[in-house]
Design a protein around this motif. Structure first.
Motif, PDB file in Angstrom:
ATOM      1  N   LEU A 179       6.518  -4.271   9.490  1.00 17.72           N
ATOM      2  CA  LEU A 179       7.703  -3.686   8.869  1.00 17.72           C
ATOM      3  C   LEU A 179       8.528  -2.904   9.886  1.00 17.72           C
ATOM      4  O   LEU A 179       9.744  -3.071   9.990  1.00 17.72           O
ATOM      5  CB  LEU A 179       7.283  -2.736   7.749  1.00 17.72           C
ATOM      6  N   THR A 232       0.848  -1.186   0.000  1.00 24.62           N
ATOM      7  CA  THR A 232       0.000   0.000   0.000  1.00 24.62           C
ATOM      8  C   THR A 232       0.885   1.237   0.000  1.00 24.62           C
ATOM      9  O   THR A 232       2.105   1.138   0.200  1.00 24.62           O
ATOM     10  CB  THR A 232      -0.875   0.046   1.257  1.00 24.62           C
ATOM     11  N   LEU A 237      -5.322   6.253   4.261  1.00 24.92           N
ATOM     12  CA  LEU A 237      -3.947   5.892   3.900  1.00 24.92           C
ATOM     13  C   LEU A 237      -3.641   4.464   4.342  1.00 24.92           C
ATOM     14  O   LEU A 237      -3.040   3.676   3.638  1.00 24.92           O
ATOM     15  CB  LEU A 237      -2.971   6.873   4.567  1.00 24.92           C
ATOM     16  N   PHE A 238      -4.057   4.162   5.542  1.00 21.17           N
ATOM     17  CA  PHE A 238      -3.759   2.832   6.058  1.00 21.17           C
ATOM     18  C   PHE A 238      -5.043   2.044   6.281  1.00 21.17           C
ATOM     19  O   PHE A 238      -5.898   2.470   7.053  1.00 21.17           O
ATOM     20  CB  PHE A 238      -3.016   2.915   7.398  1.00 21.17           C
ATOM     21  N   THR A 239      -5.173   0.942   5.605  1.00 20.74           N
ATOM     22  CA  THR A 239      -6.272   0.026   5.902  1.00 20.74           C
ATOM     23  C   THR A 239      -5.884  -0.727   7.160  1.00 20.74           C
ATOM     24  O   THR A 239      -4.734  -0.632   7.632  1.00 20.74           O
ATOM     25  CB  THR A 239      -6.448  -0.981   4.758  1.00 20.74           C
ATOM     26  N   LEU A 262      22.008   6.457   9.187  1.00 21.68           N
ATOM     27  CA  LEU A 262      22.784   5.734  10.193  1.00 21.68           C
ATOM     28  C   LEU A 262      24.153   5.328   9.650  1.00 21.68           C
ATOM     29  O   LEU A 262      25.174   5.471  10.313  1.00 21.68           O
ATOM     30  CB  LEU A 262      22.031   4.473  10.618  1.00 21.68           C
ATOM     31  N   VAL A 290       6.643   3.912   4.672  1.00 20.49           N
ATOM     32  CA  VAL A 290       7.462   3.345   5.747  1.00 20.49           C
ATOM     33  C   VAL A 290       8.775   2.819   5.191  1.00 20.49           C
ATOM     34  O   VAL A 290       9.857   3.038   5.752  1.00 20.49           O
ATOM     35  CB  VAL A 290       6.694   2.218   6.465  1.00 20.49           C
ATOM     36  N   GLY A 310      -3.242  -2.978   6.198  1.00 18.53           N
ATOM     37  CA  GLY A 310      -2.068  -2.160   5.941  1.00 18.53           C
ATOM     38  C   GLY A 310      -1.365  -1.822   7.230  1.00 18.53           C
ATOM     39  O   GLY A 310      -0.147  -1.886   7.334  1.00 18.53           O
ATOM     40  N   VAL A 333      12.365  -3.421  11.125  1.00 15.63           N
ATOM     41  CA  VAL A 333      13.404  -2.382  11.098  1.00 15.63           C
ATOM     42  C   VAL A 333      14.028  -2.241  12.478  1.00 15.63           C
ATOM     43  O   VAL A 333      15.253  -2.211  12.638  1.00 15.63           O
ATOM     44  CB  VAL A 333      12.800  -1.043  10.624  1.00 15.63           C
ATOM     45  N   LEU A 346      17.826  -2.895  13.700  1.00 14.95           N
ATOM     46  CA  LEU A 346      18.622  -1.856  14.356  1.00 14.95           C
ATOM     47  C   LEU A 346      19.155  -2.353  15.692  1.00 14.95           C
ATOM     48  O   LEU A 346      20.314  -2.171  16.019  1.00 14.95           O
ATOM     49  CB  LEU A 346      17.772  -0.597  14.583  1.00 14.95           C
ATOM     50  N   SER A 356      12.380   4.061   6.213  1.00 17.40           N
ATOM     51  CA  SER A 356      13.355   3.127   6.781  1.00 17.40           C
ATOM     52  C   SER A 356      14.674   3.202   6.034  1.00 17.40           C
ATOM     53  O   SER A 356      15.751   3.236   6.628  1.00 17.40           O
ATOM     54  CB  SER A 356      12.838   1.688   6.711  1.00 17.40           C
ATOM     55  N   ARG A 358       0.604  -4.550   8.457  1.00 23.32           N
ATOM     56  CA  ARG A 358       1.827  -4.715   7.685  1.00 23.32           C
ATOM     57  C   ARG A 358       2.873  -3.649   8.097  1.00 23.32           C
ATOM     58  O   ARG A 358       4.054  -3.928   8.236  1.00 23.32           O
ATOM     59  CB  ARG A 358       1.521  -4.582   6.186  1.00 23.32           C
ATOM     60  N   VAL A 359       2.364  -2.418   8.313  1.00 19.11           N
ATOM     61  CA  VAL A 359       3.258  -1.341   8.739  1.00 19.11           C
ATOM     62  C   VAL A 359       3.919  -1.714  10.064  1.00 19.11           C
ATOM     63  O   VAL A 359       5.132  -1.594  10.247  1.00 19.11           O
ATOM     64  CB  VAL A 359       2.484  -0.015   8.878  1.00 19.11           C
ATOM     65  N   GLY A 370       0.989   3.366   2.275  1.00 19.99           N
ATOM     66  CA  GLY A 370       1.577   3.459   3.616  1.00 19.99           C
ATOM     67  C   GLY A 370       2.843   2.642   3.717  1.00 19.99           C
ATOM     68  O   GLY A 370       3.857   3.101   4.250  1.00 19.99           O
ATOM     69  N   ASP A 371       2.803   1.422   3.157  1.00 19.75           N
ATOM     70  CA  ASP A 371       4.005   0.566   3.169  1.00 19.75           C
ATOM     71  C   ASP A 371       5.158   1.270   2.493  1.00 19.75           C
ATOM     72  O   ASP A 371       6.296   1.259   2.981  1.00 19.75           O
ATOM     73  CB  ASP A 371       3.732  -0.742   2.426  1.00 19.75           C
TER      74      ASP A 371
END
Lengths: 134, 354
Positions: free
Chosen positions: B15, A17, B3-5, A34, A23, B8, B19, B23, A27, B11-12, A19-20
């Motif tokens: 993700l 999406t 924007l975000f279902t 970094l 992100v 979604g 990350v 880190l 990232s 998934r965010v 949004g993905d």
């Protein structure tokens, strides 16, 4: 009426999406930042560490000129930072080995004054040598 | 549009989780290189390990600090120590029992002394003291009077004067005073490497005052060793080590003093009683730190015509010798692996195999 499909590779369509994508982009940007912060700075060492008896007493930026004095068991050791380099200006001791080390600018370079148990070292990962025979 | 279902958002979250996990993993992964600098043994001892996590590395460093401190207390030739007490006993014609390490040092030193035709002579401690090189701070004073030097040289104390009497050592020569300055650092580095290996450390460097031994590698990458420029501020040449090798340099820039424009350094020639002349620095690469330490001292003392024969007698093939005029001589085995770090490289002579 449904909105137009985003311009994505057919294999990803319907899986990623907007949004993905945001992100992911953030990232990646974060990782780049970094990497620059962690590795990029080492291309030019910018910090020196002054220790007395192994204990950190000064952490100096080589970007800022200045003169400093630290007290050790034998007296006062004076250090100077100028033009991205650091040196031992004076340190108690018969042979003045600390002063004779001259200006230090490369990662891993060290000046040591044994009587005052002082060591001055330029920090950094990109040391050219793991050890020096002298 | 939203924007975000719900899917979604999940998934965010996943993700973001990935990350952060990455880190965190990056943060938690310790530096494979762990290093410490110890101001012990009257010098600077640098220890580095590769592939050891911080806690066991620190435990190993602590053990080595204690060991170097105790060796310093045990082997000091002049401050109150088992060695200085033995020296006083020898001078009084009495016997002295030595610690196991000191016995081994005596036995090794005797063998090196014989192999080097007496050029390596730890029995000349009184000469070292006469020159004032036995103290941390040599007072600003002229060199000793020639008469006093001649008397000690003529007394000719040597390792051969030591005799074993039951469990005790005696000296036939009251002028004998053991000072292991030319071997102690190398010997200690070898013992330190043994202690690291006993702890399972396979990749390490121990450098005591410029006398170093490197074992293993950095994940297959060799250790990079620099050789100090005897007349400049930086590194003259470099070489790489993988496996197990030692490098030692003797130079006139180490302990020395200047008097009326003349430089007097601490490597004394037992034949003359004066600082060795001819070479400003000698670097030796050998299989043990002790051997490299002794050989660099002996070849510093040996003159321009004798050093190759002495290298052969000591069994060393990798030598770099720089003389007072800046001329560089080196053996083929070292020439093949030495990389010059100064530009232009010095004019050098590759001598025939010793």
């Amino acid at each position: 009426m449904s909105p137009p499909a985003p311009a994505l590779h057919p294999a990803l369509r319907g899986r990623l999406t907007a949004g993905d994508a945001v992100v992911l982009a953030l990232s990646l940007a974060g990782l780049v930042a970094l990497a620059v912060q962690l590795w990029g700075a080492d291309a030019r060492p910018d910090t020196a560490l002054v220790r007395i008896d192994g204990r950190e007493v000064l952490r100096l930026s080589l970007a800022e000129a200045g003169q400093y004095a630290v007290e050790g068991p034998a007296g006062t050791t004076r250090v100077e930072v100028r033009d991205g380099r650091i040196r031992c200006v004076s340190s108690p001791g018969p042979q003045h080995l600390c002063e004779r080390a001259g200006w230090l600018s490369h990662a891993g370079e060290v000046a040591v004054g044994l009587p005052n148990r002082v060591s001055i070292e330029v920090l950094g990962r990109n040391r050219r040598f793991d050890s020096i025979s002298y | 549009m939203r924007l975000f279902t719900f899917a979604g958002r999940r998934r965010v979250a996943a993700l973001l989780g990935c990350v952060f996990a990455l880190l965190l993993a990056a943060c938690e992964k310790p530096d494979p290189l762990q290093a410490t600098r110890l101001l012990v043994f009257g010098t600077v001892v640098d220890v580095a390990t590769w592939g050891v996590t911080p806690k066991p590395a620190q435990a190993a460093f602590d053990e080595l600090r204690t060991a170097f401190e105790s060796w310093h207390r045990e082997w000091h030739a002049w401050e109150d120590s088992p060695l200085s007490r033995a020296n006083r006993a020898f001078a009084a014609g009495a016997g002295a029992a030595l610690t196991p390490d000191l016995l081994r040092l005596v036995s090794d030193a005797r063998a090196w002394s014989q192999a080097s035709n007496g050029l390596f002579d730890p029995a000349i401690g009184r000469l070292v003291a006469l020159w004032g090189f036995n103290q941390g701070e040599r007072p600003d004073a002229p060199p000793p009077p020639p008469q006093a030097i001649a008397e000690l040289v003529n007394a000719h104390p040597s390792m051969d004067d030591l005799t074993v009497d039951g469990e005790q050592l005696r000296s036939r020569n009251p002028q004998l005073w053991l000072d292991f300055g030319g071997i102690a650092k190398g010997y200690a580095v070898d013992r330190a490497i043994e202690r690291l290996r006993a702890r399972g450390v396979q990749n390490a460097i121990v450098n005591a005052g410029g006398n170093l031994r490197a074992i293993g590698s950095k994940d297959g990458q060799p250790w990079r060793i620099g050789v100090r420029d005897p007349r400049g501020p930086g590194v003259l040449a470099s070489l790489t080590i993988t496996g197990d090798e030692s490098v030692s340099t003797s130079g006139d820039y180490e302990r020395h003093f200047e008097w009326q424009g003349v430089r007097y350094h601490h490597v004394l020639d037992p034949r003359s009683g004066y600082p060795a002349i001819g070479a400003v620095a000698v670097t030796v690469v050998a299989e043990s730190a002790e051997k490299a330490d002794v050989a660099s001292t002996v070849l510093m003392i040996a003159g321009p015509t004798e050093w190759r024969a002495l290298a052969r007698a000591l069994g060393v093939t990798q030598v770099l010798r720089i003389d007072e005029s800046g001329q560089v001589e080196l053996t083929p085995a070292l020439a093949a692996r030495l990389h010059w770090e100064v530009s232009p490289p010095p004019t050098l002579t590759v001598v025939p195999e010793p």
